[in-house]
Design a protein around this motif. Structure first.
Motif, mmCIF file in Angstrom:
data_model
loop_
_atom_site.group_PDB
_atom_site.id
_atom_site.type_symbol
_atom_site.label_atom_id
_atom_site.label_comp_id
_atom_site.label_asym_id
_atom_site.label_seq_id
_atom_site.Cartn_x
_atom_site.Cartn_y
_atom_site.Cartn_z
ATOM 1 N N GLU A 71 -25.225 -43.719 1.798
ATOM 2 C CA GLU A 71 -23.814 -44.020 2.081
ATOM 3 C C GLU A 71 -23.298 -45.130 1.170
ATOM 4 O O GLU A 71 -22.157 -45.082 0.706
ATOM 5 C CB GLU A 71 -23.626 -44.455 3.539
ATOM 6 C CG GLU A 71 -23.635 -43.343 4.549
ATOM 7 C CD GLU A 71 -23.336 -43.882 5.941
ATOM 8 O OE1 GLU A 71 -22.154 -44.171 6.224
ATOM 9 O OE2 GLU A 71 -24.293 -44.031 6.723
ATOM 10 N N THR A 72 -24.144 -46.131 0.917
ATOM 11 C CA THR A 72 -23.751 -47.239 0.039
ATOM 12 C C THR A 72 -23.567 -46.750 -1.391
ATOM 13 O O THR A 72 -22.626 -47.152 -2.081
ATOM 14 C CB THR A 72 -24.799 -48.364 0.107
ATOM 15 O OG1 THR A 72 -24.968 -48.755 1.476
ATOM 16 C CG2 THR A 72 -24.380 -49.568 -0.708
ATOM 17 N N LEU A 75 -20.283 -44.962 -1.498
ATOM 18 C CA LEU A 75 -19.202 -45.943 -1.458
ATOM 19 C C LEU A 75 -19.001 -46.578 -2.830
ATOM 20 O O LEU A 75 -17.874 -46.701 -3.309
ATOM 21 C CB LEU A 75 -19.495 -47.023 -0.411
ATOM 22 C CG LEU A 75 -18.467 -48.147 -0.297
ATOM 23 C CD1 LEU A 75 -17.152 -47.608 0.254
ATOM 24 C CD2 LEU A 75 -19.004 -49.263 0.590
ATOM 25 N N ASN A 79 -15.798 -46.211 -5.518
ATOM 26 C CA ASN A 79 -15.037 -47.455 -5.703
ATOM 27 C C ASN A 79 -15.627 -48.345 -6.783
ATOM 28 O O ASN A 79 -15.447 -49.561 -6.752
ATOM 29 C CB ASN A 79 -14.993 -48.227 -4.373
ATOM 30 C CG ASN A 79 -14.385 -47.430 -3.261
ATOM 31 O OD1 ASN A 79 -13.169 -47.313 -3.183
ATOM 32 N ND2 ASN A 79 -15.218 -46.862 -2.402
ATOM 33 N N PHE A 106 -10.875 -52.167 1.310
ATOM 34 C CA PHE A 106 -12.030 -51.832 2.136
ATOM 35 C C PHE A 106 -11.735 -51.933 3.632
ATOM 36 O O PHE A 106 -12.407 -51.314 4.437
ATOM 37 C CB PHE A 106 -13.236 -52.665 1.737
ATOM 38 C CG PHE A 106 -13.761 -52.294 0.378
ATOM 39 C CD1 PHE A 106 -14.257 -51.026 0.144
ATOM 40 C CD2 PHE A 106 -13.691 -53.182 -0.675
ATOM 41 C CE1 PHE A 106 -14.712 -50.657 -1.109
ATOM 42 C CE2 PHE A 106 -14.153 -52.823 -1.931
ATOM 43 C CZ PHE A 106 -14.652 -51.557 -2.149
ATOM 44 N N SER A 109 -10.372 -48.391 5.625
ATOM 45 C CA SER A 109 -11.200 -47.301 6.133
ATOM 46 C C SER A 109 -12.133 -47.793 7.235
ATOM 47 O O SER A 109 -12.947 -48.693 7.012
ATOM 48 C CB SER A 109 -12.031 -46.713 4.991
ATOM 49 O OG SER A 109 -13.074 -45.915 5.499
ATOM 50 N N THR A 112 -15.757 -47.287 6.200
ATOM 51 C CA THR A 112 -16.235 -48.303 5.263
ATOM 52 C C THR A 112 -16.527 -49.605 5.987
ATOM 53 O O THR A 112 -17.558 -50.240 5.744
ATOM 54 C CB THR A 112 -15.205 -48.535 4.140
ATOM 55 O OG1 THR A 112 -15.006 -47.303 3.448
ATOM 56 C CG2 THR A 112 -15.682 -49.589 3.160
#
Length: 163
Positions: A71-72, A75, A79, A106, A109, A112
């Motif tokens: 997930e990181t 992300l 971005n 950030f 979301s 996020t």
């Protein structure tokens, strides 16, 4: 912490048989009311901070590690320009870090925010290798002794339990 405070003190409430004193059996009426207000406030999904803390604590469990890393990575991939620009700004002037634009971006979301919240606690939980070696070397020994002790206890309890 004084949300809902009626402006009356404890003795006055008890002596006057105030509704809050009666509800609390004359014991700490204001404090009970403050506690009830807290649970009323956090009783809605938007303000339930306890759920968020519990979720972050549960994400310190190692089975979540790989999915959090993925997930990181996603992300960052989505971005990377903002992350890279913010990192450069930090090197130039740490007092201006993070930028207002990055924070707003950030915060927009919920997913996020959830990931970052969980990631911070998880990182703190697994950060031992990042500590100075003199501190870092102590932890593996403690983990090993704990694991070894649990194994000994399991074998001991299994030998006693012959059904």
């Amino acid at each position: 912490h004084d949300v809902g405070h009626p402006g009356l003190n404890y003795p006055f409430m008890v002596e006057g048989a105030h509704e809050l004193a009666l509800k609390s059996n004359d014991r700490s009426p204001l404090e009970y009311m403050h506690g009830a207000k807290l649970f009323e406030i956090v009783g809605t999904p938007k303000t339930d901070i306890f759920f968020r803390f519990i979720e972050a604590i549960l994400h310190t469990d190692m089975p979540h590690h790989v999915s959090m890393v993925k997930e990181t990575q996603v992300l960052y991939g989505r971005n990377s320009e903002i992350f890279d620009a913010t990192r450069e700004l930090y090197y130039e002037d740490p007092n201006e870090f993070p930028t207002k634009e990055a924070v707003e971006h950030f915060r927009a979301s919920q997913d996020t925010k959830r990931l970052i919240r969980n990631l911070f606690l998880h990182t703190g939980d697994v950060s031992n290798p990042m500590k100075p070696f003199k501190v870092c070397r102590i932890w593996p020994g403690k983990c090993w002794r704990s694991s070894s002790s649990r194994g000994t206890r399991r074998r001991s309890s299994a030998s006693r339990c012959r059904c």
